[in-house]
Design a protein around this motif. Structure first.
Motif, PDB file in Angstrom:
ATOM      1  N   ILE A  57      17.859  54.698  45.157  1.00 49.29           N
ATOM      2  CA  ILE A  57      18.830  55.593  44.535  1.00 49.29           C
ATOM      3  C   ILE A  57      20.099  54.796  44.247  1.00 49.29           C
ATOM      4  CG2 ILE A  57      20.176  57.702  44.811  1.00 49.29           C
ATOM      5  CD1 ILE A  57      17.935  58.611  46.787  1.00 49.29           C
ATOM      6  N   PHE A  58      20.514  54.845  43.007  1.00 44.07           N
ATOM      7  CA  PHE A  58      21.721  54.129  42.586  1.00 44.07           C
ATOM      8  C   PHE A  58      22.715  55.115  42.008  1.00 44.07           C
ATOM      9  CE2 PHE A  58      18.482  50.846  42.476  1.00 44.07           C
ATOM     10  CZ  PHE A  58      19.116  49.793  43.129  1.00 44.07           C
ATOM     11  N   GLU A  59      23.958  54.931  42.360  1.00 51.35           N
ATOM     12  CA  GLU A  59      25.031  55.756  41.820  1.00 51.35           C
ATOM     13  C   GLU A  59      26.023  54.875  41.080  1.00 51.35           C
ATOM     14  OE1 GLU A  59      26.750  58.060  44.968  1.00 51.35           O
ATOM     15  OE2 GLU A  59      24.987  59.344  45.132  1.00 51.35           O
ATOM     16  N   ARG A  60      26.375  55.305  39.887  1.00 50.89           N
ATOM     17  CA  ARG A  60      27.410  54.670  39.087  1.00 50.89           C
ATOM     18  C   ARG A  60      27.122  53.186  38.792  1.00 50.89           C
ATOM     19  NH1 ARG A  60      31.625  58.210  38.751  1.00 50.89           N
ATOM     20  NH2 ARG A  60      33.180  56.620  38.336  1.00 50.89           N
ATOM     21  N   LEU A  61      25.881  52.937  38.330  1.00 50.76           N
ATOM     22  CA  LEU A  61      25.535  51.580  37.887  1.00 50.76           C
ATOM     23  C   LEU A  61      26.236  51.287  36.570  1.00 50.76           C
ATOM     24  CD1 LEU A  61      21.687  51.153  38.430  1.00 50.76           C
ATOM     25  CD2 LEU A  61      23.530  50.008  39.646  1.00 50.76           C
ATOM     26  N   ALA A  62      26.662  50.070  36.410  1.00 54.79           N
ATOM     27  CA  ALA A  62      27.304  49.647  35.174  1.00 54.79           C
ATOM     28  C   ALA A  62      26.286  49.630  34.031  1.00 54.79           C
ATOM     29  CB  ALA A  62      27.911  48.263  35.349  1.00 54.79           C
ATOM     30  N   LEU A  63      26.782  49.727  32.814  1.00 53.44           N
ATOM     31  CA  LEU A  63      25.920  49.696  31.630  1.00 53.44           C
ATOM     32  C   LEU A  63      25.064  48.436  31.605  1.00 53.44           C
ATOM     33  CD1 LEU A  63      24.974  50.775  28.897  1.00 53.44           C
ATOM     34  CD2 LEU A  63      27.001  49.709  27.871  1.00 53.44           C
ATOM     35  N   ALA A  64      25.616  47.301  32.021  1.00 46.85           N
ATOM     36  CA  ALA A  64      24.844  46.051  32.042  1.00 46.85           C
ATOM     37  C   ALA A  64      23.641  46.156  32.978  1.00 46.85           C
ATOM     38  CB  ALA A  64      25.739  44.885  32.453  1.00 46.85           C
ATOM     39  N   ASP A  65      23.808  46.791  34.139  1.00 48.99           N
ATOM     40  CA  ASP A  65      22.697  46.995  35.074  1.00 48.99           C
ATOM     41  C   ASP A  65      21.641  47.915  34.473  1.00 48.99           C
ATOM     42  OD1 ASP A  65      23.857  45.439  37.044  1.00 48.99           O
ATOM     43  OD2 ASP A  65      24.585  47.120  38.220  1.00 48.99           O
ATOM     44  N   TYR A  66      22.097  49.014  33.884  1.00 46.30           N
ATOM     45  CA  TYR A  66      21.181  49.977  33.265  1.00 46.30           C
ATOM     46  C   TYR A  66      20.371  49.304  32.150  1.00 46.30           C
ATOM     47  CZ  TYR A  66      19.546  53.879  30.443  1.00 46.30           C
ATOM     48  OH  TYR A  66      18.762  54.731  29.719  1.00 46.30           O
ATOM     49  N   THR A  67      21.038  48.544  31.299  1.00 45.84           N
ATOM     50  CA  THR A  67      20.372  47.862  30.189  1.00 45.84           C
ATOM     51  C   THR A  67      19.366  46.837  30.707  1.00 45.84           C
ATOM     52  OG1 THR A  67      22.334  48.174  28.831  1.00 45.84           O
ATOM     53  CG2 THR A  67      20.775  46.509  28.087  1.00 45.84           C
ATOM     54  N   ALA A  68      19.749  46.058  31.732  1.00 43.72           N
ATOM     55  CA  ALA A  68      18.845  45.059  32.311  1.00 43.72           C
ATOM     56  C   ALA A  68      17.637  45.724  32.964  1.00 43.72           C
ATOM     57  CB  ALA A  68      19.593  44.206  33.328  1.00 43.72           C
ATOM     58  N   LEU A  69      17.855  46.843  33.645  1.00 50.33           N
ATOM     59  CA  LEU A  69      16.771  47.573  34.292  1.00 50.33           C
ATOM     60  C   LEU A  69      15.780  48.117  33.267  1.00 50.33           C
ATOM     61  CD1 LEU A  69      15.731  48.652  36.997  1.00 50.33           C
ATOM     62  CD2 LEU A  69      17.230  50.617  36.687  1.00 50.33           C
ATOM     63  N   LEU A  70      16.282  48.701  32.200  1.00 45.69           N
ATOM     64  CA  LEU A  70      15.419  49.225  31.147  1.00 45.69           C
ATOM     65  C   LEU A  70      14.638  48.097  30.478  1.00 45.69           C
ATOM     66  CD1 LEU A  70      14.616  51.880  29.870  1.00 45.69           C
ATOM     67  CD2 LEU A  70      16.494  51.611  28.259  1.00 45.69           C
ATOM     68  N   ALA A  71      15.284  46.970  30.230  1.00 42.47           N
ATOM     69  CA  ALA A  71      14.601  45.812  29.640  1.00 42.47           C
ATOM     70  C   ALA A  71      13.516  45.290  30.575  1.00 42.47           C
ATOM     71  CB  ALA A  71      15.615  44.714  29.325  1.00 42.47           C
ATOM     72  N   PHE A  72      13.761  45.312  31.872  1.00 43.71           N
ATOM     73  CA  PHE A  72      12.781  44.840  32.852  1.00 43.71           C
ATOM     74  C   PHE A  72      11.527  45.708  32.811  1.00 43.71           C
ATOM     75  CE2 PHE A  72      10.937  44.696  37.121  1.00 43.71           C
ATOM     76  CZ  PHE A  72      10.858  43.332  37.353  1.00 43.71           C
ATOM     77  N   PHE A  73      11.692  47.027  32.885  1.00 42.75           N
ATOM     78  CA  PHE A  73      10.528  47.917  32.917  1.00 42.75           C
ATOM     79  C   PHE A  73       9.782  47.988  31.593  1.00 42.75           C
ATOM     80  CE2 PHE A  73      12.512  50.004  36.737  1.00 42.75           C
ATOM     81  CZ  PHE A  73      11.507  49.624  37.604  1.00 42.75           C
ATOM     82  N   THR A  74      10.459  47.770  30.472  1.00 38.03           N
ATOM     83  CA  THR A  74       9.785  47.837  29.174  1.00 38.03           C
ATOM     84  C   THR A  74       9.219  46.493  28.733  1.00 38.03           C
ATOM     85  OG1 THR A  74      11.886  47.557  28.006  1.00 38.03           O
ATOM     86  CG2 THR A  74      11.138  49.818  28.391  1.00 38.03           C
ATOM     87  N   ALA A  75       9.482  45.424  29.488  1.00 42.75           N
ATOM     88  CA  ALA A  75       8.902  44.115  29.153  1.00 42.75           C
ATOM     89  C   ALA A  75       7.380  44.225  29.195  1.00 42.75           C
ATOM     90  CB  ALA A  75       9.382  43.058  30.142  1.00 42.75           C
ATOM     91  N   THR A  76       6.692  43.567  28.278  1.00 47.80           N
ATOM     92  CA  THR A  76       5.231  43.667  28.228  1.00 47.80           C
ATOM     93  C   THR A  76       4.577  43.154  29.512  1.00 47.80           C
ATOM     94  OG1 THR A  76       5.125  41.558  27.059  1.00 47.80           O
ATOM     95  CG2 THR A  76       5.096  43.556  25.716  1.00 47.80           C
ATOM     96  N   THR A  77       5.230  42.256  30.217  1.00 48.54           N
ATOM     97  CA  THR A  77       4.694  41.728  31.470  1.00 48.54           C
ATOM     98  C   THR A  77       4.702  42.790  32.569  1.00 48.54           C
ATOM     99  OG1 THR A  77       5.636  39.609  30.841  1.00 48.54           O
ATOM    100  CG2 THR A  77       4.892  39.808  33.100  1.00 48.54           C
ATOM    101  N   ILE A  78       5.656  43.720  32.522  1.00 48.93           N
ATOM    102  CA  ILE A  78       5.758  44.790  33.517  1.00 48.93           C
ATOM    103  C   ILE A  78       5.157  46.085  32.979  1.00 48.93           C
ATOM    104  CG2 ILE A  78       7.341  46.235  34.880  1.00 48.93           C
ATOM    105  CD1 ILE A  78       7.282  43.402  35.883  1.00 48.93           C
ATOM    106  N   ASN A  79       5.620  46.546  31.799  1.00 50.26           N
ATOM    107  CA  ASN A  79       5.122  47.761  31.147  1.00 50.26           C
ATOM    108  C   ASN A  79       5.088  48.952  32.102  1.00 50.26           C
ATOM    109  OD1 ASN A  79       4.160  49.459  29.183  1.00 50.26           O
ATOM    110  ND2 ASN A  79       2.042  48.744  29.350  1.00 50.26           N
ATOM    111  N   TRP A  80       6.262  49.265  32.647  1.00 55.47           N
ATOM    112  CA  TRP A  80       6.452  50.381  33.568  1.00 55.47           C
ATOM    113  C   TRP A  80       5.583  50.242  34.804  1.00 55.47           C
ATOM    114  CZ3 TRP A  80      10.786  52.859  32.805  1.00 55.47           C
ATOM    115  CH2 TRP A  80      11.312  52.917  31.511  1.00 55.47           C
TER     116      TRP A  80
END
Length: 125
Positions: A57-80
């Motif tokens: 559980i994360f509260e008040r993550l910066a936009l950079a963290d949110y963007t990096a997290l979304l990029a991580f999960f959508t990477a073809t190597t991870i794919n959610w």
């Protein structure tokens, strides 16, 4: 205290700019088939070891963290949920996990700040 990270070879590592919120609960779900015979005897067949699940559980993550997290999960190597990855916690303990699935809900709670939870399941070797 070290910050939590997600990593996998071939994908940019995510190092959060702040730690996750506590308390942190780990749930264990037994992988068993349970039934009752006609004679009333309970029968249990264990399929494999229990699933250990937990939410970060994360509260008040910066936009950079949110963007990096979304990029991580959508990477073809991870794919959610398709591939496992390494989660290193604030105690520097590395665990192989997988995204448990469900909606990726990180609403914006203030300008440039996001809060949400990441459901994970520990991979069984």
């Amino acid at each position: 205290m070290p910050l939590p990270t997600f990593s996998k070879t071939g994908v940019t590592t995510v190092t959060f700019s702040r730690g996750n919120v506590f308390p942190s609960a780990h749930d264990y779900t037994p992988a068993q088939v349970i039934g009752v015979s006609y004679a009333g005897t309970r029968r249990v067949a264990t399929i494999r070891s229990a699933d250990e699940t937990f939410d970060l559980i994360f509260e008040r993550l910066a936009l950079a963290d949110y963007t990096a997290l979304l990029a991580f999960f959508t990477a073809t190597t991870i794919n959610w949920s398709a591939a496992s990855f390494t989660y290193t916690d604030t105690s520097s303990v590395a665990t192989t996990v997988r995204y448990l699935g469900g909606p990726f809900a990180f609403p914006q709670v203030a300008p440039g700040l996001y809060s949400g939870r990441i459901p994970l399941v520990k991979e069984v070797a």
